[in-house]
Enzyme design. Structure first.
Site: not given
Ligand code: 13P
Length: 249
Positions: A10, A12, A95, A97, A167, A173, A213
């Site tokens: 992803n 982002k 997601h 976010e 997740e 992150g 992560s």
């Molecule tokens: P990270 O791997 O950067 O923690 O992000 C995970 C994520 O949100 C994947 O959709």
């Protein structure tokens, strides 16, 4: 039949179109593995150039979001038929976010999931708890509720093709990966929940990823768990390390 692993990046809100092409070129030789489905979910503007760059490889270019209408006065949105016409197969839905910054809810997630299936797109449906919810001991109840709403009116045949990404929000992150036991416990509970909504064959067929992560060092143990069918990878999907994650064995 054993479920095929699915390892998705992803990106982002990272990578301009030209950077996207360069990253696909860099990762191309590193992510070769016909034992797993490899997906790069990229910003909408990068979809076409990334797809061109990935032509002839095992990389599937996916989307990070879509709207639940086909067309009309929805400034700034992208529709399922636009994704389909561009040759996209996978689309991330809900997601954390998007839920946090763009007001998505379990209900809009459900609408998007239904629309994705209508266009024969494969949704990667995200769920996950906050740290407070984990500390309160309500993680499983919360996730079960997210799953039940996301799958309202979805048929068993559709659900069999879906991908769920678990997740935990506190692991995204932060460099704080869930323990293998924590990740497996929730992914197993999600499978039980799907079995309750549908039936055993559907629960056995659906693929459940862990995200939060994921790194080259944590991937092998996570992906070896019986109920974890791959990963949704943020930060590490933008680096050559993603090749190691795809080839975790
Ligand atoms: P990270 O791997 O950067 O923690 O992000 C995970 C994520 O949100 C994947 O959709």
């Amino acid at each position: 039949m054993a479920r095929k692993k699915i390892i998705a990046g992803n990106w982002k809100m990272n990578m301009t179109p030209s950077e996207a092409v360069a990253l696909v070129e860099t990762l191309k030789p590193l992510v070769v593995n016909d034992q797993v489905d490899v997906v790069f979910c990229v910003p909408a503007i990068d979809i076409i150039p990334a797809m061109e760059a990935a032509k002839g490889t095992n990389i599937n270019i996916g989307a990070e979001n879509m709207y639940f209408e086909e067309k009309g006065a929805y400034t700034g949105e992208i529709s399922p038929n636009m994704l389909k016409d561009a040759g996209v197969q996978y689309v991330i839905i809900g997601h954390s976010e998007r839920r946090e910054y763009f007001a998505e809810t379990d209900e809009t997630v459900n609408k998007k999931v239904l629309k994705a299936f209508e266009y024969d797109l494969t949704p990667i449906i995200c769920c996950g708890e906050t740290l407070t919810q984990r500390e309160q001991g309500i993680t499983i109840d919360w996730i079960r509720q997210q799953i039940k709403i996301a799958f309202l009116n979805v048929t068993a045949d559709q659900a069999k093709k879906a991908v769920i990404a678990y997740e935990p929000i506190w692991a995204i992150g932060t460099g704080k990966v869930a323990t293998t036991e924590q990740a497996e416990e929730v992914c197993a509970a999600i499978r039980v929940c799907i079995g309750e909504i549908y039936d055993e064959p559907t629960a056995e067929a659906i693929r459940i990823q862990y995200g939060g992560s994921v790194s080259a060092s944590s991937a092998p143990e996570l992906f070896a768990q019986p109920n974890i069918d791959g990963g949704l990878v943020g930060g590490a999907s933008l680096k050559p390390d993603f090749g190691k994650i795809v080839n975790y064995k």
